[in-house]
Write a protein that holds these residues in place. Structure first.
Motif, short mmCIF file in Angstrom:
data_model
loop_
_atom_site.label_atom_id
_atom_site.label_comp_id
_atom_site.label_asym_id
_atom_site.label_seq_id
_atom_site.Cartn_x
_atom_site.Cartn_y
_atom_site.Cartn_z
N SER A 99 0.72 -1.37 -0.04
CA SER A 99 -0.01 -0.09 -0.02
C SER A 99 0.83 1.15 0.19
CB SER A 99 -0.95 0.09 1.05
OG SER A 99 -1.94 -1.13 1.13
N LEU A 100 2.07 1.08 0.82
CA LEU A 100 2.93 2.28 0.81
C LEU A 100 3.72 2.48 -0.80
CD1 LEU A 100 4.57 1.60 4.08
CD2 LEU A 100 3.37 3.71 3.55
N LEU A 101 3.89 1.46 -1.14
CA LEU A 101 4.56 1.37 -2.64
C LEU A 101 3.60 2.03 -3.69
CD1 LEU A 101 6.53 -1.88 -2.77
CD2 LEU A 101 7.46 0.29 -2.37
N CYS A 102 2.33 1.75 -3.29
CA CYS A 102 1.21 2.15 -4.41
C CYS A 102 0.79 3.60 -4.11
CB CYS A 102 0.08 1.43 -4.40
SG CYS A 102 0.04 -0.25 -4.97
N GLY A 103 1.20 4.11 -2.89
CA GLY A 103 1.00 5.61 -2.57
C GLY A 103 -0.46 5.60 -1.79
N TYR A 104 -1.06 4.37 -1.65
CA TYR A 104 -2.42 4.57 -1.11
C TYR A 104 -2.48 4.96 0.24
CZ TYR A 104 -3.45 0.87 -4.52
OH TYR A 104 -3.69 0.25 -5.74
N ILE A 105 -1.29 4.90 1.08
CA ILE A 105 -1.01 5.35 2.38
C ILE A 105 0.22 5.86 2.60
CG2 ILE A 105 -2.72 3.67 3.69
CD1 ILE A 105 -0.14 1.88 4.27
N GLN A 106 0.30 6.70 3.44
CA GLN A 106 1.84 7.40 3.69
C GLN A 106 2.55 6.94 4.79
OE1 GLN A 106 2.87 9.96 1.49
NE2 GLN A 106 0.90 9.35 0.34
N PRO A 107 3.94 6.68 4.56
CA PRO A 107 4.65 6.44 5.83
C PRO A 107 4.45 7.40 7.18
CG PRO A 107 6.05 7.13 4.08
CD PRO A 107 4.66 7.20 3.50
N THR A 108 4.98 6.61 8.08
CA THR A 108 4.84 7.54 9.38
C THR A 108 6.54 8.00 9.41
OG1 THR A 108 3.57 5.97 10.39
CG2 THR A 108 4.40 7.65 12.05
N HIS A 109 7.43 7.37 9.14
CA HIS A 109 8.67 7.80 9.08
C HIS A 109 9.35 7.05 7.76
CE1 HIS A 109 8.80 9.48 12.89
NE2 HIS A 109 8.33 8.10 13.38
N GLY A 110 10.38 7.77 7.24
CA GLY A 110 11.26 7.14 6.20
C GLY A 110 10.61 7.49 5.06
N SER A 111 11.25 7.35 3.77
CA SER A 111 11.06 7.78 2.33
C SER A 111 11.01 6.32 1.45
CB SER A 111 12.15 8.46 2.01
OG SER A 111 13.35 8.11 1.81
N ILE A 112 10.31 6.73 0.32
CA ILE A 112 10.37 5.61 -0.63
C ILE A 112 10.56 6.21 -1.94
CG2 ILE A 112 9.25 3.76 -1.83
CD1 ILE A 112 7.03 3.71 0.44
N ARG A 113 11.44 5.41 -2.81
CA ARG A 113 11.49 6.14 -4.31
C ARG A 113 11.39 5.02 -5.22
NH1 ARG A 113 10.77 11.21 -3.85
NH2 ARG A 113 11.81 11.71 -5.73
N ILE A 114 10.62 5.32 -6.12
CA ILE A 114 10.21 4.10 -7.10
C ILE A 114 10.81 4.75 -8.70
CG2 ILE A 114 8.76 2.62 -8.16
CD1 ILE A 114 6.95 2.93 -5.72
N LEU A 115 11.82 4.11 -9.18
CA LEU A 115 12.55 4.55 -10.24
C LEU A 115 12.80 5.95 -10.18
CD1 LEU A 115 10.32 2.66 -12.66
CD2 LEU A 115 12.97 2.22 -12.27
N GLY A 116 13.14 6.51 -8.80
CA GLY A 116 13.44 7.98 -8.48
C GLY A 116 12.23 8.93 -8.13
N HIS A 117 11.04 8.24 -7.99
CA HIS A 117 9.88 8.93 -7.99
C HIS A 117 9.34 8.53 -6.75
CE1 HIS A 117 9.98 10.64 -12.10
NE2 HIS A 117 10.40 8.99 -12.52
N ALA A 118 8.43 9.61 -6.17
CA ALA A 118 7.56 9.31 -4.80
C ALA A 118 6.48 8.48 -5.38
CB ALA A 118 7.23 10.52 -4.25
N PRO A 119 6.05 7.50 -4.46
CA PRO A 119 4.78 6.57 -4.65
C PRO A 119 3.65 7.47 -5.21
CG PRO A 119 6.12 5.76 -2.86
CD PRO A 119 6.77 7.09 -3.24
N GLY A 120 2.92 7.11 -5.99
CA GLY A 120 1.63 7.90 -6.12
C GLY A 120 1.89 9.12 -7.17
N SER A 121 3.08 9.50 -7.70
CA SER A 121 3.16 10.52 -8.52
C SER A 121 3.04 10.09 -9.91
CB SER A 121 4.95 10.87 -8.28
OG SER A 121 5.52 10.03 -9.01
N GLN A 122 2.48 11.42 -10.45
CA GLN A 122 1.90 11.11 -11.93
C GLN A 122 2.92 10.58 -12.73
OE1 GLN A 122 -0.79 12.53 -12.66
NE2 GLN A 122 -0.60 11.78 -15.00
#
Ligand SMILES: Nc1ncnc2c1ncn2[C@@H]1O[C@H](COP(=O)(O)OP(=O)(O)OP(=O)(O)O)[C@@H](O)[C@H]1O
Length: 299
Positions: free
Chosen positions: A47-70
């Protein structure tokens, strides 16, 4: 190229720390297994990778982008555990709707529906309504939906749970066929299935990352998993330890030994094993190169 990078990722629900300081890096390629007991945090990670929910701490980059980004639209998609189809519309019309939501125009969306239904071998069911499909077929429609736009990353949350063996096999085949162009991340409790599909495994327990390892053996050593039919297991143990290049021998079941040995170019160890069986008149069931995922994770 880094596919996914999570740094110190935590997710706190009101009464539950579902993910606890998880850091990992995943590369594109062969399917990746996500394993862990019930409640380990697998769906939360998806769910975090999809951007459905937000992390409480920390960060995710998917191919350099934030989850859920255009930028990730059509690049990452998911088959949720509880994916459901709308009972009122035909399979083709709802897939077309999702394709149009992704930005396809009407004509291209129709073509895309034909393409993805072919991939999951459901072209004949395009005009059917969900009620007339079996559970396995519905699951394949949901996978077809996840394949719209040929995404680079597809997350499959328990894709074969509750399916009969024939349908489960079909889904594994779909993943195998597409593994060259798409990186699948598959959450499942079926270790045998993951072993057949994946090269890399992430193991979560109580929200913590316990292991992120390659299922393939290390560079210097290899494994053979030996399953016997009839033999004196204690005597066999002694014989195995005396063979050239054997490093360690571990009993992993009533009739099974896992042998770790220095890598060789030929089949020296296998030949030695067969010579021993012949000499002792022992019957074997299987000589498997490598070791099971269960053995990799829990030994
Ligand atoms: N929305 C929520 N609110 C509160 N707690 C939640 C929520 N979603 C999940 N949890 C809790 O967080 C923990 C992790 O849940 P999650 O669904 O991510 O685990 P999982 O590894 O996918 O489990 P399973 O294998 O059973 O599907 C569980 O204890 C669960 O009860």
């Amino acid at each position: 190229m880094i596919l996914i990078q999570c740094d110190n990722l935590s997710k706190q629900y009101p009464n539950k720390l579902a993910l606890d300081n998880v850091s990992l890096i995943l590369q594109p390629g062969a399917p990746i297994a996500l394993v862990g007991p019930n409640g380990a945090g697998k769906t939360t990670l998806f769910s975090l990778l999809c951007g459905y929910i937000q992390p409480t701490h920390g960060s995710i980059r998917i191919l350099g982008h934030a989850p859920g980004s255009q930028a990730l639209q059509g690049v990452l998609s998911a088959l949720p555990q509880d994916a459901a189809l709308d009972p009122n519309f035909t399979i083709a019309s709802q897939l077309q709707f999702f394709a149009q939501l992704q930005g396809f125009n009407k004509t291209d969306a129709k073509q895309e529906v034909i393409r993805v239904l072919e991939l999951v071998e459901l072209s004949d069911s395009a005009q059917a309504k969900p009620k007339s499909l079996s559970h396995g077929m519905s699951k394949r429609v949901s996978i077809a939906q996840a394949l719209i736009g040929a995404p680079e990353i597809v997350l499959l949350d328990e894709p074969t749970a509750g399916l009969d063996p024939a349908n489960a096999k079909k889904i594994r085949q779909i993943v195998k066929n597409l593994a060259g162009e798409t990186t699948f991340i598959i959450s499942s409790h079926n270790l045998d299935e993951l072993e057949k599909l994946c090269d890399h495994v992430i193991y979560l327990e109580k929200g913590q990352l316990q292991q992120s390892v390659s299922i393939k053996a290390s560079q210097a050593t290899d494994f053979i998993t030996l399953t016997m039919q009839t033999c004196d297991m204690d005597k066999l143990h002694q014989q195995l330890l005396s063979l050239i290049n054997v490093i360690e021998v571990k009993r992993s079941g009533d009739e099974q030994y896992v042998i770790e040995y220095h890598k060789q170019s030929g089949f020296e160890l296998e030949s030695q094993l067969l010579a021993v069986f012949n000499e002792q008149q022992w019957q074997y069931k299987a000589i498997l190169k490598g070791r099971t995922l269960e053995e990799t994770l829990f030994s």
